[in-house]
Design an enzyme around this catalytic site. Sequence first.
Site, short mmCIF file in Angstrom:
data_model
loop_
_atom_site.label_atom_id
_atom_site.label_comp_id
_atom_site.label_asym_id
_atom_site.label_seq_id
_atom_site.Cartn_x
_atom_site.Cartn_y
_atom_site.Cartn_z
N GLU A 165 -1.13 -1.28 -4.65
CA GLU A 165 -2.60 -0.77 -4.86
C GLU A 165 -2.33 0.60 -5.94
O GLU A 165 -0.97 1.21 -5.96
CB GLU A 165 -3.03 0.05 -3.61
N ASP B 244 -2.74 0.94 7.31
CA ASP B 244 -1.71 0.81 6.11
C ASP B 244 -1.30 -0.54 5.82
O ASP B 244 -1.42 -1.11 4.70
CB ASP B 244 -0.50 1.65 6.25
N ASP C 17 0.84 -1.16 0.09
CA ASP C 17 -0.04 0.06 -0.03
C ASP C 17 0.97 1.15 0.15
O ASP C 17 1.37 1.70 0.94
CB ASP C 17 -0.97 0.12 1.09
#
Length: 178
Positions: A66, A138, A7
């Site tokens: 992502e 996160d 992420d």
Amino acid sequence: MIILGIDPGLRTTGFGVIQKVGNKLRYIASGTIKSGEGDLPERLKVILDGVAQVAATYKPDCAAIEKVFVNVNPQSTLLLGQARGAAICALVTHELKVAEYSPTQLKQAVVGTGRATKAQVQDMVARLLALPGLPGSDAADALGIAICHAHSQATLSVVTNVHPALSGLRMKRGRLVG
């Protein structure tokens, strides 16, 4: 198969490592890489080195990251894109195939709806991986990206086993592409 999920973030980059054995997912590790304050090049190097260290430590078979979505502030979007680029460079340096998923795809795969909240993602990640507590947001997003990839790869495997002529295709935006 060991999957590393990332992420990306300029201040905090989350990572999550899971193992997929058959239909079971097993938690291996998760955490964050904090780039702190300072000049952009130094912060990008922290991300690059941190992701490279995670890849070297856990030796994943593949990685997923992502995708960047456009923020209201274009400058923030550009900075996030640079952090994402540093993470991708670290992954490909370790010769990992890198899959990309949107935040909506992550939420759909983990929670069942593309409009899930961060708290719902954290809760479902903890449930799916039988964690004793909630991971940080996160790390939960990174684990969610890894879970999303595990599910996408499973779907692709089923489709190509049923229709061998479709082998060589990959998932992109939830669709099979050549």
